[in-house]
Enzyme design. Structure first.
Site, short mmCIF file in Angstrom:
data_model
loop_
_atom_site.label_atom_id
_atom_site.label_comp_id
_atom_site.label_asym_id
_atom_site.label_seq_id
_atom_site.Cartn_x
_atom_site.Cartn_y
_atom_site.Cartn_z
N GLU A 38 0.80 -1.21 0.00
CA GLU A 38 0.00 0.00 0.00
C GLU A 38 0.85 1.28 0.00
O GLU A 38 1.77 1.42 0.80
CB GLU A 38 -0.93 -0.03 1.23
CG GLU A 38 -1.83 1.17 1.38
CD GLU A 38 -2.76 1.39 0.19
OE1 GLU A 38 -3.35 0.41 -0.29
OE2 GLU A 38 -2.88 2.53 -0.26
N THR A 82 -5.97 1.59 -5.33
CA THR A 82 -5.53 0.18 -5.22
C THR A 82 -6.24 -0.69 -6.24
O THR A 82 -5.64 -1.57 -6.86
CB THR A 82 -5.83 -0.40 -3.82
OG1 THR A 82 -5.30 0.47 -2.83
CG2 THR A 82 -5.17 -1.76 -3.66
N HIS A 197 -1.20 3.34 4.89
CA HIS A 197 -2.24 4.02 4.09
C HIS A 197 -2.48 5.39 4.69
O HIS A 197 -2.41 5.56 5.91
CB HIS A 197 -3.53 3.17 4.13
CG HIS A 197 -4.58 3.64 3.16
ND1 HIS A 197 -5.25 4.83 3.30
CD2 HIS A 197 -5.06 3.07 2.03
CE1 HIS A 197 -6.11 4.98 2.30
NE2 HIS A 197 -6.01 3.92 1.51
N ASP A 256 1.56 -0.07 -4.83
CA ASP A 256 0.34 0.06 -5.64
C ASP A 256 0.19 1.43 -6.30
O ASP A 256 -0.28 1.54 -7.43
CB ASP A 256 -0.93 -0.35 -4.87
CG ASP A 256 -1.26 0.55 -3.68
OD1 ASP A 256 -0.41 1.36 -3.26
OD2 ASP A 256 -2.39 0.41 -3.14
N HIS A 257 0.59 2.48 -5.58
CA HIS A 257 0.46 3.84 -6.13
C HIS A 257 1.15 4.79 -5.17
O HIS A 257 1.63 4.38 -4.12
CB HIS A 257 -1.02 4.23 -6.31
CG HIS A 257 -1.84 3.99 -5.08
ND1 HIS A 257 -1.75 4.76 -3.95
CD2 HIS A 257 -2.73 3.01 -4.78
CE1 HIS A 257 -2.57 4.31 -3.02
NE2 HIS A 257 -3.17 3.22 -3.49
C1 GP9 Z 1 -8.73 -0.72 0.82
C2 GP9 Z 1 -7.30 -0.59 0.43
C3 GP9 Z 1 -6.92 0.84 0.20
O1 GP9 Z 1 -9.22 -1.99 0.89
O2 GP9 Z 1 -6.97 -1.41 -0.63
O3 GP9 Z 1 -7.45 1.34 -0.94
P1 GP9 Z 1 -6.98 2.71 -1.59
O4 GP9 Z 1 -7.59 3.82 -0.80
O5 GP9 Z 1 -5.49 2.79 -1.54
O6 GP9 Z 1 -7.47 2.63 -2.98
MN MN Z 2 -3.84 1.73 -2.15
#
Ligand code: GP9
Ligand code: MN
Length: 411
Positions: A38, A82, A197, A256-257
């Protein structure tokens, strides 16, 4: 239109499939453990706060002989965050410019990685300790062929082992091992972490690195949760070894980003020691991509420009699965003749020579904007990028894979 797209893809990726190419089939019949990390940006690697390394485990992993690291790997996500990252990796298609494909086109026909792997005899699963319907995952996962989804309900979540978005990564990995052991081999399992996150909050006693000191609360705490996740990954590797799952698996780690948006450019500039202009901002879209192959011993850091769009073809290449009839916008990262650019969803792109963003063409090696005459060199690539994004959009909006026979060349 499908055949037009097909010809375009054949032309732009001449090396597909690449049976005699580097590393083809190196991971044949091995389990694949894919960790989507994440909000993890590349600049965290080798960074320090007050003299302490942020990511000691990942730094060591990057230097390991069993790891191939791509240091110029870009995320290509948009509003679907994500879920976009998952979508790109599973399909080698682009996400949409608006909204999240996982919500808007979850019922489309795809030729996704889990479906392909299912056919090849893999058991496929996802591990993520959030509500199953978040990002419409339960619906999409069913459609694209995941056998199992271990969501929040599969985990014991207590006030002690959760904060921020929910179950903390260390407990998440620890509690996942028993499920992983129950997978039939070979398996493909995707893990999606959560602790690192936004807003990157961590109970003080769990923080093992100082906060950074800037005007951005977000950037300041970003290093602490990154360090936490680095520790969680280290424990996970050990748990895989203890469970006897390590040797027969390859482990892929991918950010992921971004986690730090351009809203924090001033603080980011302070950290990097240079102004965050659009060139630097684009370069900040790099996220880690590491392929860890136990016993490989020939790893190293590669500088080729690659992106999330390339993950599916790369994985299939490593697993020795020939997909001659597949339609992917990405290429296997080990191909000699790889597509020469990585397109970001907003139309920016990065090639070996140029970085193009906000309608400015930069020299990739110096970060300097090119003169009007020199900038012409970006034009043909820009056209391809526009073409490609619109082809991908058309596939999604028109659900065009309904009309395409993926197995035709194998018959
Ligand atoms: C939520 C997690 C975060 O289940 O994958 O999502 P994001 O906010 O990064 O898209
Ligand atoms: Mn994410």
């Amino acid at each position: 239109e499908v055949s037009e797209i097909e010809s375009y893809l054949k032309e732009t990726s001449p090396d597909k499939p690449d049976k005699n190419g580097e590393l083809y089939g190196i991971a044949e019949d091995k389990n694949v453990i894919f960790v989507s990390v994440e909000s993890f940006q590349n600049f965290l690697l080798d960074s320090e706060v007050n003299g302490t390394e942020t990511t000691p485990f990942l730094n060591e992993l990057k230097e390991s002989k069993d790891t191939i690291t791509f240091e110029n790997f870009y995320h290509q996500t948009a509003q679907g965050k994500t879920s976009d990252s998952e979508f790109i990796v599973e399909n080698s298609l682009y996400p949409l410019g608006r909204g999240a494909v996982y919500f808007t086109h979850a019922a489309n026909e795809y030729n996704a990685l889990p479906e392909i792997l299912n056919e090849e005899g893999y058991e496929t699963s996802v591990f993520h300790a959030n509500n199953a319907s978040f990002w419409n995952r339960d619906v999409m996962y069913d459609n694209i062929g995941y056998d199992e989804f271990y969501d929040e309900k599969s985990y014991e979540v207590t006030p002690e082992n959760s904060f921020g978005w929910g179950l903390e990564d260390k407990a998440f990995f620890e509690q996942s091992i028993k499920y992983l052991q129950s997978q039939e081999k070979p398996f493909y399992s995707k893990f999606i972490t959560l602790t690192h996150h936004f807003p990157f909050e961590l109970p003080e006693e769990k923080a093992h690195i100082d906060k950074y000191d800037s005007n951005s609360k977000t950037l300041n705490s970003y290093f602490q949760t990154a360090r936490y996740t680095d520790e969680a990954l280290e424990q996970f590797f050990q748990q895989l070894k203890d469970a006897g799952l390590y040797e027969d698996s390859i482990i892929i780690l991918m950010g992921d980003h971004y986690g730090i948006s351009d809203f924090h450019n001033k603080a980011m500039g302070q950290f990097l020691g240079k102004e965050v202009d659009p060139y630097v901002q684009t370069q900040l879209q790099r996220v880690p991509f590491m392929v860890h192959i136990p016993g490989y011993e020939k790893g190293g850091v590669r500088d080729k420009v690659v992106g999330q769009i390339d993950v599916k073809p790369t994985l299939l290449h490593l697993l020795g699965i020939e997909e001659s009839g597949d339609m992917t916008f990405g290429d296997n990262m080990f191909a000699k003749k790889k597509k020469d650019f990585v397109a970001l969803r907003d139309g920016s792109f990065v090639s070996e020579e140029y970085v193009y963003t906000n309608e400015v063409c930069y020299d990739r090696s110096t970060g300097e904007p090119l003169s009007e005459a020199e900038a012409e060199a970006c034009q043909p690539i820009k056209e391809k990028v526009t073409q490609e994004l619109s082809y991908s959009d058309n596939i999604i909006y028109g659900d065009l894979f309904r009309f395409y026979d993926f197995d035709k060349e194998e018959e």
